[in-house]
Design an enzyme around this catalytic site. Structure first.
Site, PDB file in Angstrom:
ATOM      1  CG  HIS A  48      98.476  50.763 -26.100  1.00 42.18           C
ATOM      2  ND1 HIS A  48      99.174  49.896 -26.904  1.00 42.18           N
ATOM      3  CD2 HIS A  48      98.142  50.054 -24.982  1.00 42.18           C
ATOM      4  CE1 HIS A  48      99.235  48.708 -26.324  1.00 42.18           C
ATOM      5  NE2 HIS A  48      98.628  48.781 -25.152  1.00 42.18           N
ATOM      6  CB  SER A  77     104.039  82.165 -33.256  1.00 42.81           C
ATOM      7  OG  SER A  77     103.893  82.470 -34.631  1.00 42.81           O
ATOM      8  CE  LYS A 132     102.099  78.167 -32.494  1.00 41.05           C
ATOM      9  NZ  LYS A 132     101.902  76.781 -32.793  1.00 41.05           N
ATOM     10  CD  GLU A 161     108.646  72.648 -29.478  1.00 43.47           C
ATOM     11  OE1 GLU A 161     108.577  72.499 -30.702  1.00 43.47           O
ATOM     12  OE2 GLU A 161     108.299  73.690 -28.906  1.00 43.47           O
TER      13      GLU A 161
END
Ligand code: ARG
Length: 460
Positions: free
Chosen positions: A158, A279, A285, A292
């Site tokens: 979970h 970024s 970043k 992704e």
């Protein structure tokens, strides 16, 4: 536009622009050029061996095909949309180069068995590529595992900390998945390895061809037994995409974990500059874009299965032009899979585990609560349900005190269960928990090292 030289005998005029536009496939099926040349070579040799065309014609056909191959690989070949597809482009060029003998190549053959053959060859190769890509990824994961059999991280259910596992064990879970993916590609490649060539348009041919010979020349195990099936079956492509879909789902799960692990709150792994991007506005970043994109490409691959299965459903035997729509779906899936596998293998090798972060997260989650319950079962002879309750109450107390389970004072534990003795502390450490899970397939380093050895040998 005049009538088509290849099939326009009964036509008075050329196609409307929009007809030519919807009909043309060369923009994408030129990717079958290599396979088409191989099929034509095998066919020409067989025709000559069977006395269906002369040896001289076969020789000039083969020479012409060699020249075309050279033109294509050097980039000087002009693909023409008005010639529809790769097959007619090559045949027309052959005729330009060698003259009328080119027209004999299409004896006892149709574009229907030709394209089915080319496409099977292409997909068979794609299966081999997928297998190699998966193997490289497995190797990278096993290398990670080798360094981290004792690196403790929280195992989750979970997405909540559950029990300690090793990072190696986690990596090897993916090695297992990718092994099954490889099995699916291997099975599919074996099943599709039958040659459609010689099925002709749909019914076979009266010419005395030798289908065994062409099948063998192209590396097929045998000729396909039914000519109708040979020209109209595309389940080999569906099988590739379905194996690719399952592999992509597995890749996406790993990609998602990398994204989670990379977030500073977790910080379980880091990726180098090679596999991250920055970024344009936020200087701090470091984004896991490759992970992704692997996660996202799954959509394209799964979508290809829907595309092709929808093209196939309700399609009466044998060939229909619908089948021309098989290629883009498959190419798109194969390109996405090849790229995803390479990117994931790169990330798996590049990824650097942060054992301190993993351990801190494991400690924070009371992951030895089950060990405590097990201790109560073994030492106080309580039923597991009761032990579970005792352990839960001690976790609650630890939470109130703001300490990990192994730091809860004995007296506190005894308030919950008077039978607990100081021996309990031995089972409350993460290392003890990890080391104790020695059942086959468990996370104990002794078991995990056996698995690493197993995979090292298997993937050598
Ligand atoms: N470009 C066609 C395809 O991809 C080749 C077969 C065409 N056959 C035909 N009878 N029109 O399916």
């Amino acid at each position: 536009m005049g009538t088509n030289k290849m099939w326009g005998g009964r036509f008075g005029e050329g196609p409307a622009d929009i007809m030519a536009e919807i009909n043309a496939s060369v923009d994408f099926d030129k990717r079958l050029a290599r396979e088409d040349l191989a099929g034509s070579r095998a066919h020409a040799r067989m025709l000559a061996d069977q006395g269906i065309i002369s040896q001289d014609d076969a020789t000039s056909i083969l020479k012409g095909l060699d020249q075309i191959e050279h033109e294509i690989s050097s980039g000087s070949f002009t693909f023409k949309r008005e010639l529809e597809d790769i097959h007619l482009n090559i045949e027309q060029r052959l005729s330009d180069i060698i003259g009328p003998a080119a027209g004999r190549l299409h004896t006892a053959r149709s574009r229907n068995d030709q394209v089915a053959t080319d496409f099977r060859l292409w997909v068979r190769e794609a299966c081999a590529r997928a297998d190699a890509g998966l193997l490289a990824l497995q190797r990278a994961l096993v290398t990670q595992a080798e360094a981290h059999a004792d690196t403790i991280m929280p195992g989750f259910t979970h997405m909540q900390p559950a029990q300690p596992v090793s990072f190696a064990h986690h990596c090897l879970a993916y090695v297992e998945m990718f092994a099954r993916d490889r099995g699916r590609f291997t099975d599919a490649a074996k099943r599709m390895n039958e040659s459609p060539l010689g099925a002709a348009a749909l019914a076979g041919t009266p010419f005395p061809i030798d289908r065994e010979k062409t099948a063998k020349a192209l590396g097929f195990a045998s000729p396909a037994r039914n000519s109708l099936d040979a020209v109209s079956a595309r389940d080999f492509a569906l099988e590739y995409i379905s194996a690719a879909s399952i592999a992509a789902v597995h890749l996406s799960r790993l990609a998602e974990e990398i994204v989670i692990w990379m977030t500073p709150a977790f910080g379980f792994v880091s990726l180098s500059d090679k596999f991250t991007t920055g970024s344009s506005i936020m200087p701090q970043k470091r984004n896991p874009d490759a992970a992704e994109l692997v996660r996202a490409k799954t959509g394209r691959i799964l979508g290809s299965f829907v595309t092709l299965s929808t093209v196939m459903k309700g399609l009466a035997l044998a060939y229909a032009k619908d089948l021309q729509e098989d290629k883009e779906a498959l190419f798109s899936a194969a390109d996405a899979l090849d790229l995803s596998l390479a990117a994931m293998a790169g990330m798996a090798a590049d990824m650097k585990a942060n054992p301190a972060k993993m351990r801190a997260a494991a400690e924070a989650g009371y992951p030895t609560a089950t060990d405590l319950a097990d201790w109560v079962v073994t030492n106080l002879k309580k039923p597991f349900r009761e032990a579970h309750h005792i352990s839960g109450s001690i976790v609650k107390r630890a939470e109130e005190l703001g300490v990990t389970l192994d730091k809860v004072a004995l007296a506190e534990m005894q308030k919950v269960e008077p039978g607990i003795t100081k021996d309990v502390v031995t089972v409350l450490s993460l290392a003890h928990s990890l080391n104790s899970r020695t059942s086959f397939g468990g996370t104990a380093p002794v078991r995990v090292r056996e698995q690493i050895a197993f995979w090292r040998e298997k993937l050598a």
